[in-house]
Design a protein around this motif. Structure first.
Motif, PDB file in Angstrom:
ATOM      1  N   SER A 140       0.824  -1.216   0.000  1.00  0.00           N
ATOM      2  CA  SER A 140       0.000   0.000   0.000  1.00  0.00           C
ATOM      3  C   SER A 140       0.853   1.259   0.000  1.00  0.00           C
ATOM      4  N   ALA A 141       2.028   1.205   0.645  1.00  0.00           N
ATOM      5  CA  ALA A 141       2.895   2.389   0.715  1.00  0.00           C
ATOM      6  C   ALA A 141       3.398   2.785  -0.672  1.00  0.00           C
ATOM      7  N   HIS A 142       3.814   1.795  -1.468  1.00  0.00           N
ATOM      8  CA  HIS A 142       4.303   2.093  -2.818  1.00  0.00           C
ATOM      9  C   HIS A 142       3.156   2.527  -3.744  1.00  0.00           C
ATOM     10  N   LEU A 143       1.993   1.934  -3.544  1.00  0.00           N
ATOM     11  CA  LEU A 143       0.838   2.333  -4.357  1.00  0.00           C
ATOM     12  C   LEU A 143       0.401   3.757  -4.018  1.00  0.00           C
ATOM     13  N   LEU A 144       0.408   4.102  -2.726  1.00  0.00           N
ATOM     14  CA  LEU A 144       0.047   5.457  -2.317  1.00  0.00           C
ATOM     15  C   LEU A 144       1.059   6.470  -2.856  1.00  0.00           C
ATOM     16  N   GLU A 145       2.299   6.074  -2.878  1.00  0.00           N
ATOM     17  CA  GLU A 145       3.343   6.947  -3.418  1.00  0.00           C
ATOM     18  C   GLU A 145       3.067   7.276  -4.878  1.00  0.00           C
ATOM     19  N   ALA A 146       2.611   6.290  -5.642  1.00  0.00           N
ATOM     20  CA  ALA A 146       2.278   6.519  -7.054  1.00  0.00           C
ATOM     21  C   ALA A 146       1.040   7.400  -7.190  1.00  0.00           C
ATOM     22  N   ILE A 147       0.040   7.169  -6.326  1.00  0.00           N
ATOM     23  CA  ILE A 147      -1.200   7.954  -6.372  1.00  0.00           C
ATOM     24  C   ILE A 147      -0.927   9.420  -6.033  1.00  0.00           C
ATOM     25  N   ASP A 149       2.115  10.870  -6.656  1.00  0.00           N
ATOM     26  CA  ASP A 149       3.259  11.320  -7.459  1.00  0.00           C
ATOM     27  C   ASP A 149       2.829  12.440  -8.407  1.00  0.00           C
ATOM     28  N   GLU A 150       3.286  13.665  -8.127  1.00  0.00           N
ATOM     29  CA  GLU A 150       2.872  14.830  -8.922  1.00  0.00           C
ATOM     30  C   GLU A 150       3.268  14.691 -10.391  1.00  0.00           C
ATOM     31  N   ASP A 151       4.455  14.158 -10.661  1.00  0.00           N
ATOM     32  CA  ASP A 151       4.900  13.999 -12.048  1.00  0.00           C
ATOM     33  C   ASP A 151       4.030  12.990 -12.787  1.00  0.00           C
ATOM     34  N   LEU A 152       3.753  11.879 -12.112  1.00  0.00           N
ATOM     35  CA  LEU A 152       2.919  10.841 -12.717  1.00  0.00           C
ATOM     36  C   LEU A 152       1.493  11.340 -12.915  1.00  0.00           C
ATOM     37  N   LEU A 153       0.950  12.018 -11.920  1.00  0.00           N
ATOM     38  CA  LEU A 153      -0.401  12.573 -12.033  1.00  0.00           C
ATOM     39  C   LEU A 153      -0.468  13.635 -13.122  1.00  0.00           C
ATOM     40  N   GLY A 154       0.566  14.469 -13.180  1.00  0.00           N
ATOM     41  CA  GLY A 154       0.596  15.521 -14.192  1.00  0.00           C
ATOM     42  C   GLY A 154       0.566  14.969 -15.602  1.00  0.00           C
ATOM     43  N   LYS A 155       1.127  13.803 -15.781  1.00  0.00           N
ATOM     44  CA  LYS A 155       1.137  13.138 -17.083  1.00  0.00           C
ATOM     45  C   LYS A 155      -0.284  12.856 -17.561  1.00  0.00           C
ATOM     46  N   TYR A 156      -1.200  12.670 -16.617  1.00  0.00           N
ATOM     47  CA  TYR A 156      -2.584  12.356 -16.957  1.00  0.00           C
ATOM     48  C   TYR A 156      -3.540  13.524 -16.714  1.00  0.00           C
ATOM     49  N   GLY A 157      -2.987  14.687 -16.362  1.00  0.00           N
ATOM     50  CA  GLY A 157      -3.816  15.879 -16.205  1.00  0.00           C
ATOM     51  C   GLY A 157      -4.390  16.083 -14.822  1.00  0.00           C
ATOM     52  N   PHE A 158      -3.754  15.504 -13.791  1.00  0.00           N
ATOM     53  CA  PHE A 158      -4.252  15.637 -12.430  1.00  0.00           C
ATOM     54  C   PHE A 158      -3.143  16.134 -11.506  1.00  0.00           C
TER      55      PHE A 158
END
Length: 348
Positions: A140-147, A149-158
């Motif tokens: 859950s810690a690694h999954l929360l880190e991805a959720i 993640d500003e760079d990862l979210l920014g890639k999808y417009g969030f």
């Protein structure tokens, strides 16, 4: 006579060699194709092979669970088929009576069984990560880190604030060893599929972005369990937005307080300093207060047009709502509901 005896001896030797050959062939056949999996009465079970696992770890998993009858024959077939250098992570289905050949072929092919991921009624990112961590290899810690993640979210417009708007509640099939980044990519794909041209046009007609629709839908979702009331409640909030009135949505205060045990919003809650306090701030909060159900999203997109500006729960606590166009009418409804709570000793 001697010649005749030699012929008999030769035939006898050939028969012996043939018998030995058949015995060896039968032994090799059994080594490869004979049943070598015992599940103690179960028809099937699953094993999980972690990412980066070695061949010896796979053997440990199989042997500790006592799934293999003959260890030597299994390892002989595995080595013959070069499985020690072809270990793939994942979830694998093992059935009663499998042969060494069938099991090794399945494991070395990487043809794993998908897992079913279902999420709904999720309020916080931590809750989502926890639910995912129960089904997937990443914790859950690694999954929360991805959720988050500003760079990862920014890639999808969030961004971190509105990240919950990316997730459409459903049941998804995916592999157990799906990485956090791959999970996010899958959710972005599902989000794109959900927001078809028809839904996009409806959002545009509301003069809202898709994220804004998700935010409003999350409020509607927490306001009622009544599917019939959802588009009506959405209409109330849309009317308020058009008039630049505060939404005054109690669920946003509960979210801001981070106390989901609250059953009765009090005046003290209305003083919370938070951008999610829709009593103090006009417009929509910066992000969803839950992952809204599809019916709540469509309830906003297909909202009921009316002149209501107020609503409150019915005094019978059935989950339905009473709607009003004027404040005076609303206060009558509100007093009935408050009296019902008092009678049931629901004070907070």
């Amino acid at each position: 006579m001697a010649k005749k005896n030699r012929s008999k001896t030769l035939i006898f030797l050939l028969i012996i060699l043939l018998a030995l050959g058949l015995a060896v062939a039968w032994f090799v056949y059994g080594l490869i194709y004979k049943n070598n999996v015992e599940l103690g009465g179960q028809k099937s079970t699953y094993i999980y092979i972690r990412t980066g696992a070695s061949y010896s770890e796979v053997l440990d998993t199989l042997y500790k669970r006592k799934l293999i009858i003959n260890h030597v024959s299994f390892e002989q077939v595995a080595k013959k088929k070069k499985y020690p250098s072809m270990v793939h992570p994942g979830k694998y289905k093992i059935t009663e009576g499998m042969s060494n050949n069938a099991l090794v072929n399945e494991l070395r092919s990487g043809e794993q069984e998908p897992v079913k991921i279902t999420f709904n009624n999720i309020r916080k990112k931590e809750e989502l990560a926890g639910k995912l961590g129960e089904k997937l290899e990443p914790d859950s810690a690694h999954l929360l880190e991805a959720i988050n993640d500003e760079d990862l979210l920014g890639k999808y417009g969030f961004n971190r604030e509105n990240a919950l708007a990316l997730f459409i509640p459903n049941t998804y099939s995916m592999y157990w060893n799906t990485t956090p980044a791959d999970f996010m990519a899958r959710m972005a794909k599902e989000y794109k599929n959900f927001w078809n041209d028809e839904r996009k046009e409806k959002a545009k007609a509301l003069n809202m972005t898709q994220t804004q629709v998700m935010v409003l839908a999350s409020i509607v979702d927490r306001e009622t369990q009544s599917e019939n009331d959802k588009p009506i409640i959405a209409g109330v909030y849309i009317n308020r937005l058009k008039k630049n009135m505060p939404l005054e949505a109690d669920p946003t205060l509960i979210w801001a307080a981070n106390d989901f045990t609250i059953k009765r919003v009090l005046n003290i809650h209305k003083q919370i300093e938070s951008p999610y306090n829709t009593y103090k701030h006009t417009g929509l909060p910066p992000g969803p207060i839950c992952i809204p159900a599809v019916s709540s999203i469509d309830g906003v997109l297909d909202y009921t047009k009316h002149n209501y500006l107020y609503f409150c729960a019915k005094e019978d606590l059935s989950g339905g709502s009473c709607f009003a166009a004027t404040y005076e009418e609303h206060m009558k409804n509100a007093h009935k509901y408050q009296d019902a709570l008092n009678k049931r000793n629901i004070l907070k």
